[in-house]
Write a protein that holds these residues in place. Structure first.
Motif, PDB file in Angstrom:
ATOM      1  N   GLY A  10       0.800  -1.226   0.000  1.00  0.00           N
ATOM      2  CA  GLY A  10       0.000   0.000   0.000  1.00  0.00           C
ATOM      3  C   GLY A  10       0.822   1.260   0.000  1.00  0.00           C
ATOM      4  O   GLY A  10       1.660   1.466  -0.866  1.00  0.00           O
ATOM      5  N   ARG A  11       0.590   2.057   1.037  1.00  0.00           N
ATOM      6  CA  ARG A  11       1.172   3.396   1.153  1.00  0.00           C
ATOM      7  C   ARG A  11       2.690   3.426   0.965  1.00  0.00           C
ATOM      8  O   ARG A  11       3.234   4.300   0.305  1.00  0.00           O
ATOM      9  N   GLY A  12       3.379   2.510   1.620  1.00  0.00           N
ATOM     10  CA  GLY A  12       4.821   2.413   1.414  1.00  0.00           C
ATOM     11  C   GLY A  12       5.657   3.426   2.169  1.00  0.00           C
ATOM     12  O   GLY A  12       6.790   3.720   1.776  1.00  0.00           O
ATOM     13  N   ASN A  14       7.111   3.094   5.069  1.00  0.00           N
ATOM     14  CA  ASN A  14       8.326   2.465   5.612  1.00  0.00           C
ATOM     15  C   ASN A  14       9.364   2.267   4.518  1.00  0.00           C
ATOM     16  O   ASN A  14      10.554   2.507   4.724  1.00  0.00           O
ATOM     17  N   ALA A  83       7.499  -4.574   4.117  1.00  0.00           N
ATOM     18  CA  ALA A  83       7.181  -3.246   4.660  1.00  0.00           C
ATOM     19  C   ALA A  83       5.718  -2.945   4.361  1.00  0.00           C
ATOM     20  O   ALA A  83       5.391  -2.368   3.331  1.00  0.00           O
ATOM     21  N   GLU A 170       8.412   3.523  13.607  1.00  0.00           N
ATOM     22  CA  GLU A 170       8.704   2.523  12.564  1.00  0.00           C
ATOM     23  C   GLU A 170       9.724   3.083  11.584  1.00  0.00           C
ATOM     24  O   GLU A 170      10.662   2.403  11.164  1.00  0.00           O
TER      25      GLU A 170
HETATM   26  C1  GRF Z   1       2.889  -0.254   9.025  1.00  0.00           C
HETATM   27  O1  GRF Z   1       2.263   0.146  10.209  1.00  0.00           O
HETATM   28  C2  GRF Z   1       3.524  -1.606   9.184  1.00  0.00           C
HETATM   29  O2  GRF Z   1       4.059  -1.803  10.461  1.00  0.00           O
HETATM   30  C3  GRF Z   1       2.354  -2.526   8.963  1.00  0.00           C
HETATM   31  O3  GRF Z   1       1.602  -1.932   7.945  1.00  0.00           O
HETATM   32  C4  GRF Z   1       1.860  -0.529   7.930  1.00  0.00           C
HETATM   33  C5  GRF Z   1       2.384  -0.216   6.564  1.00  0.00           C
HETATM   34  O4  GRF Z   1       2.582   1.150   6.385  1.00  0.00           O
HETATM   35  N1  GRF Z   1       2.813  -3.870   8.702  1.00  0.00           N
HETATM   36  P1  GRF Z   1       3.416   1.665   5.130  1.00  0.00           P
HETATM   37  O5  GRF Z   1       2.844   0.988   3.884  1.00  0.00           O
HETATM   38  O6  GRF Z   1       4.858   1.331   5.355  1.00  0.00           O
HETATM   39  O7  GRF Z   1       3.176   3.140   5.107  1.00  0.00           O
END
Ligand code: GRF
Length: 209
Positions: A10-12, A14, A83, A170
């Motif tokens: 999704g958003r990505g 991380n 991620a 995170e």
């Molecule tokens: C994060 O909170 C991660 O810990 C969980 O899903 C979310 C993903 O966020 N597994 P993103 O896609 O990295 O914005």
């Protein structure tokens, strides 16, 4: 330089934090199981090779995981970083990447494995919450813990407010865990992770002095 493949759904954010951290490693590929994952755009703009293994094209789990493994192998990464990759991976796939696949989970494991961690933390009334980076093993959200970060749970916190507080952490700890991995500083013994002061290569050199 070690190569990393990052798997997103999704958003990505991380993934973005990892890319922006300027680690001594190459982000060789960003791979998504969904074509509409927003993070793919950032990765492409950053000049990273992106791939989509569309889960809808592979109703059978084994076929999906074979295609995913193939996509990963295309860049022969040293590390696979999950991620926000929203799929449970089978034991065969996990075994194939044993010791070189890590995940970030939005809770202080072993508390709250699985989904809706922030909601469940609020329901339980815990006073601290956080996130965990861990090696991936066949048991979901249970592998050896590399690093955790804790945040306070405040009175009146909404799920979104708590999630945002955890997400900030995170973005701090995931790049750090990956730095340790690529510097060969992580040692797993009896299911526990030790972080060496210096990388394996460096200590060999030091021993030769
Ligand atoms: C994060 O909170 C991660 O810990 C969980 O899903 C979310 C993903 O966020 N597994 P993103 O896609 O990295 O914005």
């Amino acid at each position: 330089m070690k190569k990393i493949a990052i798997l997103i759904s999704g958003r990505g954010s991380n993934m973005e934090a990892i890319v922006r951290a300027g680690l001594p490693a190459e982000v060789a590929a960003v791979i998504s199981n969904r074509a509409d994952a927003a993070g793919l755009k950032f990765a492409a703009q950053a000049g990273i090779a992106t791939q989509v293994v569309d889960e809808r094209r592979f109703p059978a789990r084994e076929a999906f995981e074979d295609a995913l493994a193939e996509a990963i192998e295309r860049c022969s990464p040293d590390l696979v970083a999950l991620a926000g990759f929203m799929r449970v991976l089978g034991a065969g796939f996990v075994g194939r990447h044993s010791g070189r696949m890590i995940n970030i989970h939005p809770s202080l494991l072993p508390a709250f494995p699985g989904l809706h961690t922030h909601r469940r933390a609020l329901q339980e009334g815990v006073k601290v919450h956080g996130c965990t980076v861990h090696f991936v093993t066949p048991q979901v959200d249970h592998g050896p813990i590399i690093i955790q970060a804790a945040v306070p749970v405040r009175a009146g916190d909404s799920e979104a407010a708590l999630a945002a507080r955890v997400l900030q952490q995170e973005h701090r700890v995931y790049p750090l865990a990956i730095r340790w991995f690529v510097e060969d500083r992580l040692v797993v013994e009896n299911g526990l992770v030790r972080v060496n002061e210096t990388g394996a290569n460096q200590s060999v050199l030091a021993g030769n002095d």
